[in-house]
Enzyme design. Structure first.
Site, PDB file in Angstrom:
ATOM      1  N   ARG A 241      -2.728 -31.795  59.219  1.00  0.00           N
ATOM      2  CA  ARG A 241      -3.229 -31.454  60.555  1.00  0.00           C
ATOM      3  C   ARG A 241      -2.859 -32.587  61.506  1.00  0.00           C
ATOM      4  NH1 ARG A 241      -3.419 -26.887  59.444  1.00  0.00           N
ATOM      5  NH2 ARG A 241      -5.189 -25.445  59.512  1.00  0.00           N
ATOM      6  N   GLU A 270      -0.536 -28.414  69.941  1.00  0.00           N
ATOM      7  CA  GLU A 270       0.470 -27.432  69.515  1.00  0.00           C
ATOM      8  C   GLU A 270       0.435 -26.239  70.466  1.00  0.00           C
ATOM      9  OE1 GLU A 270      -0.014 -26.508  65.347  1.00  0.00           O
ATOM     10  OE2 GLU A 270       0.002 -28.609  64.787  1.00  0.00           O
ATOM     11  N   HIS A 289       5.012 -26.284  62.868  1.00  0.00           N
ATOM     12  CA  HIS A 289       3.845 -25.845  62.065  1.00  0.00           C
ATOM     13  C   HIS A 289       4.197 -24.601  61.227  1.00  0.00           C
ATOM     14  CE1 HIS A 289      -0.819 -25.845  61.760  1.00  0.00           C
ATOM     15  NE2 HIS A 289      -0.255 -25.440  60.638  1.00  0.00           N
TER      16      HIS A 289
END
Ligand code: DGY
Length: 322
Positions: A241, A270, A289
């Site tokens: 993360r 993000e 991601h």
């Protein structure tokens, strides 16, 4: 007649999973801007019995309080830091998630980032596309770092950390790790992994790979103090993360050459902001991601997400519950 439950799905799932949900529930699928804007989420969740969400949906107190009937939150992810788990549980709401099925995909991406940043694959791709190959023609103009024989320090030896260790063995790496507590000797031996203190790991690793969940304890775990302890030739890999790393301080450390490079799949914000200094650094590989993003894994995640939700609504034990 059996009651049909109302379910909100914030993003499209695989067709098979959606079909299964539709067979048993009235499904309201959000199609439009993703992530679903909070206003819409709050509005739509009011009469829902179940919610299928994704890591980009923030399921906080405000959202949960707004739903009087909610019985289950089923997240399409292994991470659940986007959900106020304590509050949800205090309201008797069950929470489903999708561990295990994404272990291999995430570990593969971790290894991919290691190979990419150490061997400068993406950097070379940019050089070719920018028609600059001539500038690196000399035998020593464009050397990378060999992966074999290097020491990887794994922080967090859960499912994904262990799979990274297993794959790293295949690449001829030495493995040290830190975890809240050491794993069993049997698994340590199997993985040829040695438990060390955090400090030892920072000082002795050529590559540090993060595999801990995000929470108050891991917020900015990697920061300027730690970067200063790391080898100047070392690399940081993060497929966990974004907020586990203080990104501003990481950029600083990379610019000052306190560490050599980084491979990242997750970020403090993000999508990555257009003006992020990370975009200017050649010694960083950036993935959007996609740790779990393979066709095989996403299909399994979809199916488990749907099953978890249905099982909870039927009052049965979830496949995987938080
Ligand atoms: C997860 O499952 O938590 C991954 O980050 C994918 O979103």
């Amino acid at each position: 007649m059996k009651k049909r439950f109302n379910v909100l799905v914030t993003r499209r799932l695989h067709t098979s999973a959606l079909d299964e949900l539709k067979r048993k529930c009235n499904v309201s699928l959000h199609i439009g801007k993703i992530p679903i804007p909070k206003k819409n989420l709050i509005d739509k969740i009011k009469n829902m019995d179940g919610l299928v969400c994704h890591p980009y949906d923030t399921i906080d107190k405000e959202v949960i309080k707004n739903s009087k009937n909610l019985k289950v939150i089923s997240t399409f992810s292994v991470g659940f830091d986007h959900i106020d788990v304590n509050f949800a549980k205090s309201q008797g709401i069950k929470i489903g998630y999708t561990p295990e099925v994404l272990t291999n995909a995430t570990a593969e991406l971790t290894i991919g980032l290691i190979l990419d940043v150490l061997r400068r694959i993406s950097e070379g791709d940019r050089i070719i596309r920018n028609k600059k190959w001539n500038q690196i023609f000399g035998a020593y103009d464009y050397t990378g770092t060999e992966v074999s024989g290097k020491t990887i320090g794994i922080i967090g030896m859960g499912r994904i950390g262990r799979e990274v260790a297993r794959k790293a063995n295949g690449l001829g790496m030495n493995i040290i790790y830190h975890n809240r507590k050491p794993i069993s000797k049997r698994i340590e031996n199997m993985l040829k992994a040695k438990y060390v203190s955090e400090n030892m790991l920072y000082k002795n690793s050529d590559i540090i790979s993060l595999h801990v969940p995000y929470n108050n304890d891991t917020h900015h775990l990697m920061n300027s103090k730690i970067f200063k302890k790391m080898k100047k030739t070392s690399f940081l890999i993060n497929t966990s993360r974004g907020k586990i790393v203080n990104e501003k301080q990481l950029v600083n450390a990379l610019m000052k050459k306190e560490i050599q490079g980084a491979g990242m799949d997750v970020y403090e914000s993000e999508p990555v902001k257009r003006n992020s200094p990370l975009l200017k650094l050649e010694n960083v590989v950036l993935a959007p991601h996609v740790g779990s993003s393979t066709n095989e894994t996403r299909q399994k995640m979809s199916d488990i997400t749907a099953r978890n939700l249905i099982l909870a609504l039927e009052g049965k034990k979830l496949l995987y519950s938080v």
